[in-house]
Design a protein around this motif. Structure first.
Motif, PDB file in Angstrom:
ATOM      1  N   TYR A   1       0.935  -1.148   0.091  1.00 42.72           N
ATOM      2  CA  TYR A   1       0.119   0.153  -0.116  1.00 42.72           C
ATOM      3  C   TYR A   1       1.006   1.127   0.168  1.00 42.72           C
TER       4      TYR A   1
ATOM      5  N   ILE B   1      -1.735  -1.060  -3.724  1.00 44.68           N
ATOM      6  CA  ILE B   1      -0.982  -0.915  -4.794  1.00 44.68           C
ATOM      7  C   ILE B   1      -0.890  -2.134  -5.519  1.00 44.68           C
ATOM      8  N   GLU B   2      -0.565  -3.288  -4.558  1.00 44.22           N
ATOM      9  CA  GLU B   2      -0.312  -4.640  -5.236  1.00 44.22           C
ATOM     10  C   GLU B   2      -0.752  -5.717  -4.247  1.00 44.22           C
TER      11      GLU B   2
ATOM     12  N   ALA C   1       5.640   2.908  -4.589  1.00 45.90           N
ATOM     13  CA  ALA C   1       5.017   2.722  -6.062  1.00 45.90           C
ATOM     14  C   ALA C   1       3.869   3.598  -6.038  1.00 45.90           C
TER      15      ALA C   1
ATOM     16  N   PHE D   1       0.246   4.908  -7.406  1.00 43.87           N
ATOM     17  CA  PHE D   1      -1.271   4.185  -7.611  1.00 43.87           C
ATOM     18  C   PHE D   1      -1.347   4.229  -9.246  1.00 43.87           C
TER      19      PHE D   1
ATOM     20  N   ARG E   1       0.444   0.821 -10.729  1.00 46.87           N
ATOM     21  CA  ARG E   1       0.327  -0.337 -10.129  1.00 46.87           C
ATOM     22  C   ARG E   1      -0.332  -1.278 -11.119  1.00 46.87           C
TER      23      ARG E   1
END
Length: 223
Positions: free
Chosen positions: A84, A90-91, A125, A127, A130
């Motif tokens: 997150y 995010i993943e 990372a 958003f 993603r």
């Protein structure tokens, strides 16, 4: 996730019971067939983030000569790893834990407890990026190899068909030329594939009546 799994935002869960059930012999056989065929599960997180995982595994028992050569196991535990950034996911990934399995080699009734765990980790990372990992997965070397194999296979089949048709055409054309060269030059005969010209472009008998009937019939059908 629209399922029994509860993934509360930024709350780790080392082990949570999903359900306790008793598998019948038919269900055990179905799971074993799924493991043999390398089936996997697919789920989606809240905003359509996909995740996958295998439902079982097989192991070859080479050190047990008097028993089954291959053992089949069903995974009982799934681990979710979630990344997150701030308040956005995010993943997310799902891993079937090989340490939590049940033997489904034989068709017997059995009690199984399915569990799962959730671990949240921060990431830098963005958003907006993603979905890049899924684009990279689509361009994986294995997929590219399969695509190139399909392309080369199609080209080879096309070339073989063209070569086969060319051989047949040249064979018949050679026979026709041989017959023309050995025949009487004063008597012009159309032989072989040359008959197509006369059949395709010759006028039918009673052409006026044919056109009238065809035209009237077409008008009646369109009314």
């Amino acid at each position: 996730m629209g399922s029994l799994y509860e993934l509360k935002f930024r709350e780790n869960n080392a082990k949570e019971i999903l359900c306790e059930t008793r598998l019948s012999q038919d269900q055990v056989a179905s799971f074993r067939n799924a493991v043999i065929d390398d089936f996997y599960f697919q789920m989606y997180y809240d905003d359509d983030l996909p995740l996958w995982g295998f439902i079982g595994k097989s192991e070859e028992q080479t050190w047990m000569p008097n028993e089954e050569k291959i053992k089949y196991y069903l995974f009982k535990h799934v681990r979710f790893d979630v990344l997150y950034n701030d308040n956005q996911v995010i993943e997310i990934s799902a891993f079937s834990d090989p340490d939590y399995t049940v033997d489904i080699t034989e068709d017997v009734d059995m009690d199984v407890t399915f569990t799962y765990s959730v671990f949240w980790n921060a990431t830098s990372a963005l958003f907006e990026t993603r979905m890049d990992r899924y684009s990279r997965a689509a361009l994986h070397a294995i997929n590219q190899k399969i695509h190139w194999f399909s392309f080369i296979n199609s080209v080879v089949i096309t070339l073989l068909l063209m070569a086969l048709l060319t051989v047949f055409f040249m064979r018949h054309l050679k026979n026709d030329l041989r017959k023309c060269s050995s025949g009487d030059e004063e008597e012009e005969k159309e032989i072989g594939w040359k008959h197509i010209h006369g059949d395709a472009f010759s006028c039918p008998q009673n052409m006026s009546l044919f056109c009238a009937v065809l035209g009237t019939g077409t008008q009646l059908l369109t009314l």
